[in-house]
Design a protein around this motif. Structure first.
Motif, PDB file in Angstrom:
ATOM      1  N   ILE A 271      19.746  10.097 -20.422  1.00  0.00           N
ATOM      2  CA  ILE A 271      19.301   9.878 -21.944  1.00  0.00           C
ATOM      3  C   ILE A 271      17.937  10.120 -22.211  1.00  0.00           C
ATOM      4  CG2 ILE A 271      19.066   8.145 -23.619  1.00  0.00           C
ATOM      5  CD1 ILE A 271      21.618   6.677 -22.300  1.00  0.00           C
ATOM      6  N   GLY A 272      17.563  10.916 -23.031  1.00  0.00           N
ATOM      7  CA  GLY A 272      16.114  10.874 -23.542  1.00  0.00           C
ATOM      8  C   GLY A 272      15.868  10.656 -24.961  1.00  0.00           C
ATOM      9  N   THR A 273      14.705  10.029 -25.294  1.00  0.00           N
ATOM     10  CA  THR A 273      14.453   9.893 -26.880  1.00  0.00           C
ATOM     11  C   THR A 273      13.954  11.111 -27.246  1.00  0.00           C
ATOM     12  OG1 THR A 273      14.126   7.529 -26.400  1.00  0.00           O
ATOM     13  CG2 THR A 273      13.025   8.307 -28.320  1.00  0.00           C
ATOM     14  N   ASP A 274      14.362  11.702 -28.232  1.00  0.00           N
ATOM     15  CA  ASP A 274      13.836  12.881 -29.077  1.00  0.00           C
ATOM     16  C   ASP A 274      12.419  12.556 -29.600  1.00  0.00           C
ATOM     17  OD1 ASP A 274      13.498  15.213 -30.291  1.00  0.00           O
ATOM     18  OD2 ASP A 274      15.199  15.416 -31.261  1.00  0.00           O
ATOM     19  N   ILE A 275      11.413  13.005 -28.978  1.00  0.00           N
ATOM     20  CA  ILE A 275      10.192  13.111 -29.708  1.00  0.00           C
ATOM     21  C   ILE A 275       9.596  14.303 -30.426  1.00  0.00           C
ATOM     22  CG2 ILE A 275       9.591  11.030 -28.219  1.00  0.00           C
ATOM     23  CD1 ILE A 275       7.852  13.340 -26.599  1.00  0.00           C
ATOM     24  N   THR A 276      10.578  15.240 -30.392  1.00  0.00           N
ATOM     25  CA  THR A 276      10.132  16.574 -30.651  1.00  0.00           C
ATOM     26  C   THR A 276      10.155  16.889 -32.394  1.00  0.00           C
ATOM     27  OG1 THR A 276      12.418  17.735 -30.512  1.00  0.00           O
ATOM     28  CG2 THR A 276      10.738  17.426 -28.418  1.00  0.00           C
ATOM     29  N   LYS A 277      10.577  15.934 -33.137  1.00  0.00           N
ATOM     30  CA  LYS A 277      10.468  16.133 -34.513  1.00  0.00           C
ATOM     31  C   LYS A 277       9.568  15.141 -35.284  1.00  0.00           C
ATOM     32  CE  LYS A 277      15.555  17.003 -34.525  1.00  0.00           C
ATOM     33  NZ  LYS A 277      15.825  16.731 -33.145  1.00  0.00           N
ATOM     34  N   GLY A 278       9.285  15.494 -36.409  1.00  0.00           N
ATOM     35  CA  GLY A 278       8.504  15.024 -37.210  1.00  0.00           C
ATOM     36  C   GLY A 278       6.935  15.876 -37.084  1.00  0.00           C
ATOM     37  N   ILE A 279       5.837  14.888 -37.609  1.00  0.00           N
ATOM     38  CA  ILE A 279       4.578  15.500 -37.571  1.00  0.00           C
ATOM     39  C   ILE A 279       4.282  15.674 -36.195  1.00  0.00           C
ATOM     40  CG2 ILE A 279       2.261  14.894 -38.263  1.00  0.00           C
ATOM     41  CD1 ILE A 279       3.504  13.043 -40.212  1.00  0.00           C
ATOM     42  N   VAL A 280       3.634  16.880 -36.037  1.00  0.00           N
ATOM     43  CA  VAL A 280       3.026  17.501 -34.748  1.00  0.00           C
ATOM     44  C   VAL A 280       1.599  16.717 -34.532  1.00  0.00           C
ATOM     45  CG1 VAL A 280       2.048  19.523 -33.672  1.00  0.00           C
ATOM     46  CG2 VAL A 280       3.868  19.615 -35.161  1.00  0.00           C
ATOM     47  N   PRO A 281       1.729  15.910 -33.393  1.00  0.00           N
ATOM     48  CA  PRO A 281       0.562  14.961 -33.148  1.00  0.00           C
ATOM     49  C   PRO A 281      -0.725  15.916 -33.146  1.00  0.00           C
ATOM     50  CG  PRO A 281       2.281  14.969 -31.282  1.00  0.00           C
ATOM     51  CD  PRO A 281       2.725  16.100 -32.377  1.00  0.00           C
ATOM     52  N   VAL A 282      -1.839  15.100 -33.418  1.00  0.00           N
ATOM     53  CA  VAL A 282      -3.225  15.741 -33.589  1.00  0.00           C
ATOM     54  C   VAL A 282      -3.682  15.861 -32.132  1.00  0.00           C
ATOM     55  CG1 VAL A 282      -5.490  15.405 -34.530  1.00  0.00           C
ATOM     56  CG2 VAL A 282      -3.825  14.981 -35.921  1.00  0.00           C
ATOM     57  N   ASP A 283      -3.521  14.762 -31.287  1.00  0.00           N
ATOM     58  CA  ASP A 283      -4.122  14.836 -29.938  1.00  0.00           C
ATOM     59  C   ASP A 283      -3.348  15.905 -29.052  1.00  0.00           C
ATOM     60  OD1 ASP A 283      -5.581  13.161 -27.783  1.00  0.00           O
ATOM     61  OD2 ASP A 283      -3.692  13.264 -26.966  1.00  0.00           O
ATOM     62  N   LYS A 284      -4.160  16.649 -28.425  1.00  0.00           N
ATOM     63  CA  LYS A 284      -3.811  17.678 -27.496  1.00  0.00           C
ATOM     64  C   LYS A 284      -2.801  17.252 -26.551  1.00  0.00           C
ATOM     65  CE  LYS A 284      -5.593  21.057 -24.153  1.00  0.00           C
ATOM     66  NZ  LYS A 284      -6.805  21.477 -23.490  1.00  0.00           N
ATOM     67  N   ASN A 285      -3.140  16.037 -25.664  1.00  0.00           N
ATOM     68  CA  ASN A 285      -2.019  15.634 -24.697  1.00  0.00           C
ATOM     69  C   ASN A 285      -0.750  15.410 -25.401  1.00  0.00           C
ATOM     70  OD1 ASN A 285      -4.083  15.971 -22.598  1.00  0.00           O
ATOM     71  ND2 ASN A 285      -4.886  14.337 -23.103  1.00  0.00           N
ATOM     72  N   ASP A 286      -1.054  14.498 -26.640  1.00  0.00           N
ATOM     73  CA  ASP A 286       0.297  14.072 -27.057  1.00  0.00           C
ATOM     74  C   ASP A 286       1.158  15.390 -27.576  1.00  0.00           C
ATOM     75  OD1 ASP A 286      -0.225  11.669 -26.681  1.00  0.00           O
ATOM     76  OD2 ASP A 286      -0.922  11.181 -29.066  1.00  0.00           O
ATOM     77  N   ARG A 287       0.594  16.405 -27.943  1.00  0.00           N
ATOM     78  CA  ARG A 287       1.317  17.866 -28.316  1.00  0.00           C
ATOM     79  C   ARG A 287       1.745  18.426 -27.177  1.00  0.00           C
ATOM     80  NH1 ARG A 287      -3.362  19.143 -31.568  1.00  0.00           N
ATOM     81  NH2 ARG A 287      -3.952  20.329 -29.802  1.00  0.00           N
ATOM     82  N   LEU A 288       1.166  18.531 -26.022  1.00  0.00           N
ATOM     83  CA  LEU A 288       1.829  18.807 -24.756  1.00  0.00           C
ATOM     84  C   LEU A 288       2.887  18.198 -24.163  1.00  0.00           C
ATOM     85  CD1 LEU A 288       1.298  21.089 -22.248  1.00  0.00           C
ATOM     86  CD2 LEU A 288      -0.133  19.279 -21.324  1.00  0.00           C
ATOM     87  N   TRP A 289       2.767  16.780 -24.334  1.00  0.00           N
ATOM     88  CA  TRP A 289       4.007  15.930 -23.961  1.00  0.00           C
ATOM     89  C   TRP A 289       5.176  16.322 -24.866  1.00  0.00           C
ATOM     90  CZ3 TRP A 289       4.806  10.386 -26.199  1.00  0.00           C
ATOM     91  CH2 TRP A 289       6.055   9.739 -25.647  1.00  0.00           C
ATOM     92  N   ARG A 290       4.875  16.236 -26.046  1.00  0.00           N
ATOM     93  CA  ARG A 290       5.933  17.023 -27.034  1.00  0.00           C
ATOM     94  C   ARG A 290       6.552  18.099 -26.650  1.00  0.00           C
ATOM     95  NH1 ARG A 290       6.419  17.061 -33.334  1.00  0.00           N
ATOM     96  NH2 ARG A 290       7.235  19.336 -33.788  1.00  0.00           N
ATOM     97  N   ASP A 291       5.757  19.017 -26.363  1.00  0.00           N
ATOM     98  CA  ASP A 291       6.006  20.482 -26.194  1.00  0.00           C
ATOM     99  C   ASP A 291       7.337  20.406 -24.632  1.00  0.00           C
ATOM    100  OD1 ASP A 291       4.957  21.371 -28.216  1.00  0.00           O
ATOM    101  OD2 ASP A 291       3.397  22.298 -26.928  1.00  0.00           O
ATOM    102  N   VAL A 292       6.595  19.705 -23.508  1.00  0.00           N
ATOM    103  CA  VAL A 292       7.251  19.733 -22.293  1.00  0.00           C
ATOM    104  C   VAL A 292       8.544  19.000 -22.276  1.00  0.00           C
ATOM    105  CG1 VAL A 292       6.986  19.048 -19.851  1.00  0.00           C
ATOM    106  CG2 VAL A 292       4.923  20.101 -20.896  1.00  0.00           C
ATOM    107  N   THR A 293       8.556  17.858 -23.159  1.00  0.00           N
ATOM    108  CA  THR A 293       9.643  17.373 -23.273  1.00  0.00           C
ATOM    109  C   THR A 293      10.716  17.888 -23.999  1.00  0.00           C
ATOM    110  OG1 THR A 293       8.700  15.073 -23.329  1.00  0.00           O
ATOM    111  CG2 THR A 293      10.485  15.102 -24.391  1.00  0.00           C
ATOM    112  N   GLY A 294      10.503  18.789 -24.996  1.00  0.00           N
ATOM    113  CA  GLY A 294      11.407  19.473 -25.486  1.00  0.00           C
ATOM    114  C   GLY A 294      11.695  20.707 -24.494  1.00  0.00           C
ATOM    115  N   TRP A 295      10.779  21.270 -23.575  1.00  0.00           N
ATOM    116  CA  TRP A 295      11.491  22.457 -22.791  1.00  0.00           C
ATOM    117  C   TRP A 295      12.342  21.683 -21.765  1.00  0.00           C
ATOM    118  CZ3 TRP A 295       5.683  23.835 -22.033  1.00  0.00           C
ATOM    119  CH2 TRP A 295       5.074  24.499 -23.081  1.00  0.00           C
ATOM    120  N   VAL A 296      12.085  20.242 -21.154  1.00  0.00           N
ATOM    121  CA  VAL A 296      12.940  19.671 -20.320  1.00  0.00           C
ATOM    122  C   VAL A 296      14.234  19.134 -20.730  1.00  0.00           C
ATOM    123  CG1 VAL A 296      13.189  17.548 -19.267  1.00  0.00           C
ATOM    124  CG2 VAL A 296      11.244  19.034 -18.798  1.00  0.00           C
TER     125      VAL A 296
END
Length: 146
Positions: free
Chosen positions: A98-123
């Motif tokens: 089970i994983g919470t989908d964090i890939t939708k909505g507004i793209v985070p401004v913070d670089k680290n949060d964007r990376l987290w979102r991207d890698v989570t989507g790939w995983v």
């Protein structure tokens, strides 16, 4: 292997428990993804029959503090392979991730949060490719994707 995703607090874990509830069969052992990859946790998966791994997005966040994005994805795929092998060792075993989908909505401004979102989507894509079944849960209702 069954992958379940959806929004935060949308009833993913409860849906899985209800979907797989069969009288007389054992319940799921619910384990945090972060705990499964922590050697200090001392978890013995051989004693489990039905395993629900929750919080995949938090595992990604934790690993990104220690490793480059490519390393995190590679490490995850090693973990996914070992979990898949665990499930295949016994016909009665069931693995649900089970994983919470964090890939939708507004793209985070913070670089680290964007990376987290991207890698989570790939995983999550990697999980979906290997899973036998994939469901998205919104407001307690499922939509089967695979």
């Amino acid at each position: 292997m069954h992958f379940v995703t959806g929004g935060a607090f949308n009833g993913k874990t409860e849906w899985v428990k209800n979907f797989y509830h069969h009288p007389g069969e054992s319940d799921f052992d619910v384990v945090s993804a972060c705990a499964l990859t922590d050697p200090a946790a001392g978890l013995d998966l051989s004693q489990s029959e039905n395993l629900m791994i929750v919080g995949m997005e938090q595992w990604v966040r934790k690993e990104l503090t220690k490793n480059h994005a490519d390393q995190v994805r590679s490490l995850f795929n090693e973990r996914l392979e070992s979990w898949s092998q665990w499930e295949k060792e016994e016909a009665s075993r069931m693995l649900v991730i089970i994983g919470t989908d964090i890939t939708k909505g507004i793209v985070p401004v913070d670089k680290n949060d964007r990376l987290w979102r991207d890698v989570t989507g790939w995983v999550f894509q990697d999980i979906a490719k290997r899973a036998d079944r994939v469901d998205v849960i919104w407001y307690g209702l499922n939509q089967r994707l695979k």
